[in-house]
Write a protein that holds these residues in place. Sequence first.
Motif, PDB file in Angstrom:
ATOM      1  N   ARG A  81      -9.172  13.781 -10.911  1.00 38.10           N
ATOM      2  CA  ARG A  81     -10.157  13.037 -10.127  1.00 38.10           C
ATOM      3  C   ARG A  81     -10.313  11.604 -10.633  1.00 38.10           C
ATOM      4  O   ARG A  81     -10.505  10.662  -9.862  1.00 38.10           O
ATOM      5  N   ASN A  82     -10.223  11.425 -11.961  1.00 38.58           N
ATOM      6  CA  ASN A  82     -10.508  10.098 -12.523  1.00 38.58           C
ATOM      7  C   ASN A  82      -9.419   9.068 -12.208  1.00 38.58           C
ATOM      8  O   ASN A  82      -9.579   7.881 -12.468  1.00 38.58           O
ATOM      9  N   MET A  83      -8.278   9.527 -11.631  1.00 38.55           N
ATOM     10  CA  MET A  83      -7.264   8.568 -11.203  1.00 38.55           C
ATOM     11  C   MET A  83      -7.779   7.673 -10.079  1.00 38.55           C
ATOM     12  O   MET A  83      -7.234   6.608  -9.809  1.00 38.55           O
ATOM     13  N   PHE A  84      -8.835   8.127  -9.399  1.00 41.06           N
ATOM     14  CA  PHE A  84      -9.367   7.381  -8.268  1.00 41.06           C
ATOM     15  C   PHE A  84     -10.586   6.546  -8.650  1.00 41.06           C
ATOM     16  O   PHE A  84     -11.235   5.966  -7.799  1.00 41.06           O
ATOM     17  N   GLY A  85     -10.904   6.495  -9.955  1.00 40.46           N
ATOM     18  CA  GLY A  85     -12.052   5.712 -10.387  1.00 40.46           C
ATOM     19  C   GLY A  85     -13.340   6.261  -9.813  1.00 40.46           C
ATOM     20  O   GLY A  85     -13.506   7.482  -9.693  1.00 40.46           O
ATOM     21  N   ASP A  86     -14.250   5.367  -9.446  1.00 41.77           N
ATOM     22  CA  ASP A  86     -15.551   5.785  -8.937  1.00 41.77           C
ATOM     23  C   ASP A  86     -15.565   5.952  -7.422  1.00 41.77           C
ATOM     24  O   ASP A  86     -16.597   6.249  -6.834  1.00 41.77           O
ATOM     25  N   GLU A  87     -14.407   5.731  -6.834  1.00 46.28           N
ATOM     26  CA  GLU A  87     -14.328   5.769  -5.389  1.00 46.28           C
ATOM     27  C   GLU A  87     -14.747   7.138  -4.846  1.00 46.28           C
ATOM     28  O   GLU A  87     -14.422   8.172  -5.437  1.00 46.28           O
ATOM     29  N   GLU A  88     -15.444   7.130  -3.724  1.00 46.69           N
ATOM     30  CA  GLU A  88     -15.771   8.392  -3.068  1.00 46.69           C
ATOM     31  C   GLU A  88     -14.517   8.915  -2.380  1.00 46.69           C
ATOM     32  O   GLU A  88     -13.812   8.166  -1.719  1.00 46.69           O
ATOM     33  N   ILE A  89     -14.221  10.188  -2.546  1.00 47.60           N
ATOM     34  CA  ILE A  89     -12.994  10.760  -1.992  1.00 47.60           C
ATOM     35  C   ILE A  89     -13.345  11.928  -1.104  1.00 47.60           C
ATOM     36  O   ILE A  89     -14.141  12.791  -1.480  1.00 47.60           O
ATOM     37  N   LYS A  90     -12.758  11.947   0.075  1.00 49.32           N
ATOM     38  CA  LYS A  90     -12.977  13.097   0.947  1.00 49.32           C
ATOM     39  C   LYS A  90     -11.670  13.502   1.624  1.00 49.32           C
ATOM     40  O   LYS A  90     -10.730  12.715   1.732  1.00 49.32           O
ATOM     41  N   VAL A  91     -11.636  14.745   2.049  1.00 50.30           N
ATOM     42  CA  VAL A  91     -10.454  15.285   2.715  1.00 50.30           C
ATOM     43  C   VAL A  91     -10.132  14.425   3.941  1.00 50.30           C
ATOM     44  O   VAL A  91     -11.023  14.067   4.714  1.00 50.30           O
ATOM     45  N   GLY A  92      -8.868  14.078   4.070  1.00 52.32           N
ATOM     46  CA  GLY A  92      -8.438  13.258   5.197  1.00 52.32           C
ATOM     47  C   GLY A  92      -8.189  11.810   4.809  1.00 52.32           C
ATOM     48  O   GLY A  92      -7.516  11.080   5.529  1.00 52.32           O
ATOM     49  N   ASP A  93      -8.745  11.385   3.658  1.00 52.72           N
ATOM     50  CA  ASP A  93      -8.488  10.018   3.195  1.00 52.72           C
ATOM     51  C   ASP A  93      -7.006   9.851   2.910  1.00 52.72           C
ATOM     52  O   ASP A  93      -6.333  10.785   2.468  1.00 52.72           O
ATOM     53  N   GLN A  94      -6.516   8.642   3.141  1.00 42.84           N
ATOM     54  CA  GLN A  94      -5.108   8.367   2.868  1.00 42.84           C
ATOM     55  C   GLN A  94      -4.980   7.226   1.873  1.00 42.84           C
ATOM     56  O   GLN A  94      -5.752   6.274   1.903  1.00 42.84           O
ATOM     57  N   TYR A  95      -4.011   7.360   0.985  1.00 43.33           N
ATOM     58  CA  TYR A  95      -3.755   6.338  -0.026  1.00 43.33           C
ATOM     59  C   TYR A  95      -2.276   6.004  -0.047  1.00 43.33           C
ATOM     60  O   TYR A  95      -1.430   6.848   0.246  1.00 43.33           O
ATOM     61  N   HIS A  96      -1.998   4.756  -0.396  1.00 40.39           N
ATOM     62  CA  HIS A  96      -0.602   4.367  -0.596  1.00 40.39           C
ATOM     63  C   HIS A  96      -0.262   4.557  -2.061  1.00 40.39           C
ATOM     64  O   HIS A  96      -1.063   4.271  -2.945  1.00 40.39           O
ATOM     65  N   ALA A  97       0.922   5.051  -2.304  1.00 45.15           N
ATOM     66  CA  ALA A  97       1.352   5.284  -3.673  1.00 45.15           C
ATOM     67  C   ALA A  97       2.844   5.007  -3.764  1.00 45.15           C
ATOM     68  O   ALA A  97       3.543   4.949  -2.759  1.00 45.15           O
ATOM     69  N   ALA A  98       3.320   4.824  -4.980  1.00 48.36           N
ATOM     70  CA  ALA A  98       4.751   4.673  -5.195  1.00 48.36           C
ATOM     71  C   ALA A  98       5.358   6.047  -5.399  1.00 48.36           C
ATOM     72  O   ALA A  98       4.904   6.821  -6.235  1.00 48.36           O
ATOM     73  N   GLY A  99       6.374   6.377  -4.608  1.00 52.27           N
ATOM     74  CA  GLY A  99       7.040   7.667  -4.736  1.00 52.27           C
ATOM     75  C   GLY A  99       7.963   7.676  -5.942  1.00 52.27           C
ATOM     76  O   GLY A  99       8.132   6.666  -6.615  1.00 52.27           O
ATOM     77  N   PRO A 100       8.574   8.848  -6.209  1.00 50.04           N
ATOM     78  CA  PRO A 100       9.461   9.005  -7.367  1.00 50.04           C
ATOM     79  C   PRO A 100      10.615   8.001  -7.371  1.00 50.04           C
ATOM     80  O   PRO A 100      11.079   7.573  -8.427  1.00 50.04           O
ATOM     81  N   ASP A 101      11.081   7.629  -6.165  1.00 51.74           N
ATOM     82  CA  ASP A 101      12.204   6.697  -6.085  1.00 51.74           C
ATOM     83  C   ASP A 101      11.723   5.252  -5.950  1.00 51.74           C
ATOM     84  O   ASP A 101      12.510   4.350  -5.683  1.00 51.74           O
ATOM     85  N   GLY A 102      10.401   5.048  -6.145  1.00 54.19           N
ATOM     86  CA  GLY A 102       9.862   3.694  -6.100  1.00 54.19           C
ATOM     87  C   GLY A 102       9.478   3.235  -4.706  1.00 54.19           C
ATOM     88  O   GLY A 102       8.860   2.199  -4.544  1.00 54.19           O
ATOM     89  N   ARG A 103       9.852   4.023  -3.692  1.00 56.01           N
ATOM     90  CA  ARG A 103       9.494   3.630  -2.335  1.00 56.01           C
ATOM     91  C   ARG A 103       8.025   3.915  -2.068  1.00 56.01           C
ATOM     92  O   ARG A 103       7.430   4.793  -2.678  1.00 56.01           O
ATOM     93  N   HIS A 104       7.459   3.157  -1.113  1.00 53.49           N
ATOM     94  CA  HIS A 104       6.070   3.349  -0.741  1.00 53.49           C
ATOM     95  C   HIS A 104       5.893   4.639   0.029  1.00 53.49           C
ATOM     96  O   HIS A 104       6.622   4.893   0.979  1.00 53.49           O
ATOM     97  N   ILE A 105       4.953   5.462  -0.364  1.00 56.29           N
ATOM     98  CA  ILE A 105       4.646   6.649   0.414  1.00 56.29           C
ATOM     99  C   ILE A 105       3.146   6.685   0.698  1.00 56.29           C
ATOM    100  O   ILE A 105       2.364   6.019   0.027  1.00 56.29           O
ATOM    101  N   THR A 106       2.781   7.427   1.705  1.00 56.08           N
ATOM    102  CA  THR A 106       1.374   7.621   2.017  1.00 56.08           C
ATOM    103  C   THR A 106       1.013   9.055   1.679  1.00 56.08           C
ATOM    104  O   THR A 106       1.721   9.977   2.070  1.00 56.08           O
ATOM    105  N   VAL A 107      -0.045   9.220   0.899  1.00 54.39           N
ATOM    106  CA  VAL A 107      -0.505  10.565   0.590  1.00 54.39           C
ATOM    107  C   VAL A 107      -1.855  10.799   1.259  1.00 54.39           C
ATOM    108  O   VAL A 107      -2.642   9.871   1.439  1.00 54.39           O
ATOM    109  N   THR A 108      -2.077  12.037   1.655  1.00 52.29           N
ATOM    110  CA  THR A 108      -3.315  12.403   2.324  1.00 52.29           C
ATOM    111  C   THR A 108      -4.074  13.384   1.438  1.00 52.29           C
ATOM    112  O   THR A 108      -3.485  14.329   0.917  1.00 52.29           O
TER     113      THR A 108
END
Length: 161
Positions: A81-108
């Motif tokens: 949980r602490n990877m998201f800092g103090d941000e409020e998190i709820k089901v359905g939120d989407q975040y951009h992250a770097a995938g294993p191969d360095g490409r941009h992915i969207t996680v839900t």
Amino acid sequence: MKIEANKVVSIDYTLKDDNGNIVDTSQGGEPLVYLHGANNIIPGLESELDGKSIGEKISVRVPPEQAYGVRDESKQQSVPRNMFGDEEIKVGDQYHAAGPDGRHITVTVVGVTGDGVTVDANHPLAGYHLNFDVKVVDVRDATQEELHHGHAHGPDGHHHH
Ligand code: ZN
């Protein structure tokens, strides 16, 4: 003029899931413009549009394999949980992250517990049959620049990158 490779195609479309819910639509906005034969749109829709002309309408049900792929459960994982800092998190939120191969992915976010967050890196439409209602609005020859870039440019020559 018929739709074939190296034509720029404009379509009006409505995309529904198997329950009839509208997932995406061009209604009320601009048509989707793409370069045919360049993998700009999902394969199952591109192949159905092949040979169609301006004014033609098609309805097509595209299986996941010809759309956004099947679901891969290994792409779902729990992170602290602490990877998201103090941000409020709820089901359905989407975040951009770097995938294993360095490409941009969207996680839900698919689950939130006290100190963990379950995220899913599958495309939100992975595993879904896609039901398209499509009308061909325009077909024209691609410009040399568009062929070189591998995608369609707007009516004023602007890029849609
Ligand atoms: Zn370009």
